[in-house]
Design an enzyme around this catalytic site. Structure first.
Site, PDB file in Angstrom:
ATOM      1  N   ASP A 137      -1.976   3.733  -1.164  1.00 42.49           N
ATOM      2  CA  ASP A 137      -1.822   3.849  -2.061  1.00 42.49           C
ATOM      3  C   ASP A 137      -1.515   2.039  -2.880  1.00 42.49           C
ATOM      4  O   ASP A 137      -1.077   1.989  -3.832  1.00 42.49           O
ATOM      5  CB  ASP A 137      -0.262   3.629  -1.346  1.00 42.49           C
ATOM      6  CG  ASP A 137       0.641   5.242  -1.396  1.00 42.49           C
ATOM      7  OD1 ASP A 137      -0.917   6.096  -1.572  1.00 42.49           O
ATOM      8  OD2 ASP A 137       1.379   5.841  -1.277  1.00 42.49           O
ATOM      9  N   LYS A 139       6.789   3.720  -6.887  1.00 45.95           N
ATOM     10  CA  LYS A 139       6.361   4.289  -7.110  1.00 45.95           C
ATOM     11  C   LYS A 139       7.137   6.478  -6.926  1.00 45.95           C
ATOM     12  O   LYS A 139       7.715   6.047  -5.935  1.00 45.95           O
ATOM     13  CB  LYS A 139       4.925   4.795  -6.927  1.00 45.95           C
ATOM     14  CG  LYS A 139       4.416   5.061  -5.465  1.00 45.95           C
ATOM     15  CD  LYS A 139       4.789   6.543  -4.900  1.00 45.95           C
ATOM     16  CE  LYS A 139       4.680   6.743  -3.204  1.00 45.95           C
ATOM     17  NZ  LYS A 139       4.887   7.341  -2.855  1.00 45.95           N
ATOM     18  N   SER A 185       3.181  -1.655  -2.361  1.00 48.17           N
ATOM     19  CA  SER A 185       3.659  -2.331  -4.388  1.00 48.17           C
ATOM     20  C   SER A 185       3.445  -3.621  -3.679  1.00 48.17           C
ATOM     21  O   SER A 185       2.718  -4.354  -4.637  1.00 48.17           O
ATOM     22  CB  SER A 185       4.866  -2.039  -5.097  1.00 48.17           C
ATOM     23  OG  SER A 185       4.582  -2.147  -5.853  1.00 48.17           O
ATOM     24  N   ALA A 235      10.708   4.543   2.624  1.00 53.19           N
ATOM     25  CA  ALA A 235      11.732   5.503   2.207  1.00 53.19           C
ATOM     26  C   ALA A 235      10.571   6.066   1.319  1.00 53.19           C
ATOM     27  O   ALA A 235      11.285   7.441   1.142  1.00 53.19           O
ATOM     28  CB  ALA A 235      12.206   4.731   1.431  1.00 53.19           C
ATOM     29  N   GLY A 236       9.269   6.544   1.683  1.00 55.22           N
ATOM     30  CA  GLY A 236       9.035   7.251   0.858  1.00 55.22           C
ATOM     31  C   GLY A 236       8.121   6.506  -1.055  1.00 55.22           C
ATOM     32  O   GLY A 236       7.831   7.217  -1.654  1.00 55.22           O
ATOM     33  N   LEU A 237       8.689   5.851  -1.174  1.00 57.02           N
ATOM     34  CA  LEU A 237       9.001   4.836  -2.521  1.00 57.02           C
ATOM     35  C   LEU A 237       7.139   3.658  -2.354  1.00 57.02           C
ATOM     36  O   LEU A 237       7.683   2.779  -3.768  1.00 57.02           O
ATOM     37  CB  LEU A 237       9.824   4.297  -2.947  1.00 57.02           C
ATOM     38  CG  LEU A 237      11.045   4.964  -2.729  1.00 57.02           C
ATOM     39  CD1 LEU A 237      12.440   4.889  -3.122  1.00 57.02           C
ATOM     40  CD2 LEU A 237      10.832   5.853  -4.114  1.00 57.02           C
ATOM     41  N   GLY A 238       6.493   3.775  -1.448  1.00 57.06           N
ATOM     42  CA  GLY A 238       5.414   2.831  -1.821  1.00 57.06           C
ATOM     43  C   GLY A 238       5.842   0.837  -1.493  1.00 57.06           C
ATOM     44  O   GLY A 238       4.959   0.130  -2.321  1.00 57.06           O
ATOM     45  N   GLY A 239       6.711   0.713  -1.026  1.00 56.09           N
ATOM     46  CA  GLY A 239       7.340  -0.901  -1.470  1.00 56.09           C
ATOM     47  C   GLY A 239       6.535  -1.989  -0.562  1.00 56.09           C
ATOM     48  O   GLY A 239       5.536  -2.527  -1.364  1.00 56.09           O
TER      49      GLY A 239
END
Ligand code: ATP
Length: 280
Positions: free
Chosen positions: A137, A11, A105, A98-102
């Site tokens: 998240d 995200k 998810s 990384a701030g990408l919600g891996g």
């Protein structure tokens, strides 16, 4: 069916307002969250013997009970009162921390996949309630729509339809701890929140809402984040911003070609992670 393979997308945050600090240590936020098609791949295979195994093959991601995918599996196996176990294999394509919600998810995919494999018949609403106990998240990735996320991120409302866009993600690989970011954030008076448009007819209109309060902490400490934003804008991005607590920066592009050209120019000789993805 005793195995399933799922894609767990990353995200980006189009908006991240920090509203207030709560007494439980969390922060009330107002975020606009968008999934993009940079995905981890997760295979879940039921086993006849009990137990959970996670293999990921990345040195910065734990394999055992510390992995958030393991925790998600534990909750559903307990709920099913199952004597079976699960083997989880994760191919990590989303950069870690990384701030990408891996991680969130991955956990959401495990909840949705095991709901199918174990034939639990849990509603998405129920899966989202379970999800928030694993991470703020996680519910967003079960919601599967561009969302306004409030509270700690779990109170989700669908956003108006937005045009598809291409996103260039660049991670300079500096280590940014989410806890450190929130600890160093100076909260501004939030009596007046920017009003969000109710209609988005162009990629420019999406970019018009871009704001991330956490940049006020990360950019002074890691000026490379501002450098990447500026490079993206110079290379045709219609908007560029840090995602979540960083350090990944994303730029929005109307077309794939411009995003790819920007990618090549920006990461030249740097060794940074960079990927072009499409909004979902
Ligand atoms: P967010 O955007 O929600 O802040 P993030 O993208 O910054 O998340 P993650 O990639 O989810 O962060 O990783 C955060 C931490 O969680 C890492 O330090 C990592 O070791 C740990 N972790 C546990 N399970 C996983 C997983 N399945 N994938 C990635 N990281 C995981």
């Amino acid at each position: 069916m005793n195995s399933i393979t799922l894609k767990a997308p990353a995200k980006v945050n189009y908006l991240l307002d920090v509203i207030r600090r709560r007494s439980d240590g969390y922060h009330d936020l107002r975020m606009v969250m968008q999934r993009v098609n940079l995905c981890d791949e997760i295979t879940l295979a039921l086993t006849d013997t009990p137990g959970i195994s996670v293999s990921c093959g990345k040195k910065d991601v734990p394999d055992g009970p510390e992995n958030i995918a393991w925790k998600a599996a534990r909750v559903l196996l307990d709920l099913a009162d199952s004597t079976q176990g699960i083997k989880i294999s994760i191919t990590k394509n989303i950069p870690v921390a990384a701030g990408l919600g891996g991680g969130s998810s991955d956990a959401a995919s495990v909840l949705m996949g095991m709901n199918q494999l174990l034939e639990l018949g849990l509603t998405n609403q129920r899966l989202m309630e379970i999800g928030v106990t694993l991470g703020a998240d996680v519910p967003f990735f079960i919601f599967k729509k561009t969302a306004l996320a409030e509270g700690i991120g779990e109170a989700l409302t669908v956003m108006p339809e937005m045009p598809k866009a291409w996103v260039l993600l660049v991670n300079p690989g500096v280590h940014v701890s989410t806890a450190w970011v929130y600890k160093n954030l100076t909260l501004t008076n939030r009596s007046e929140l920017a009003k969000l448009p109710t209609f988005y007819g162009s990629v420019e209109e999406i970019c018009s809402i871009f704001a991330n309060d956490l940049e006020s902490v990360t950019i002074p400490a890691f000026p490379v984040i501002a450098d990447i934003k500026n490079s993206m804008l110079r290379h045709g991005a219609l908007g560029a911003m840090m995602s979540g607590s960083g350090p990944t920066v994303f730029g929005m592009y109307q077309d794939k070609e411009t995003a790819e050209l920007a990618r090549t120019a920006i990461i030249k000789d740097t060794g940074w992670f960079a990927a072009v993805a499409e909004t979902l």
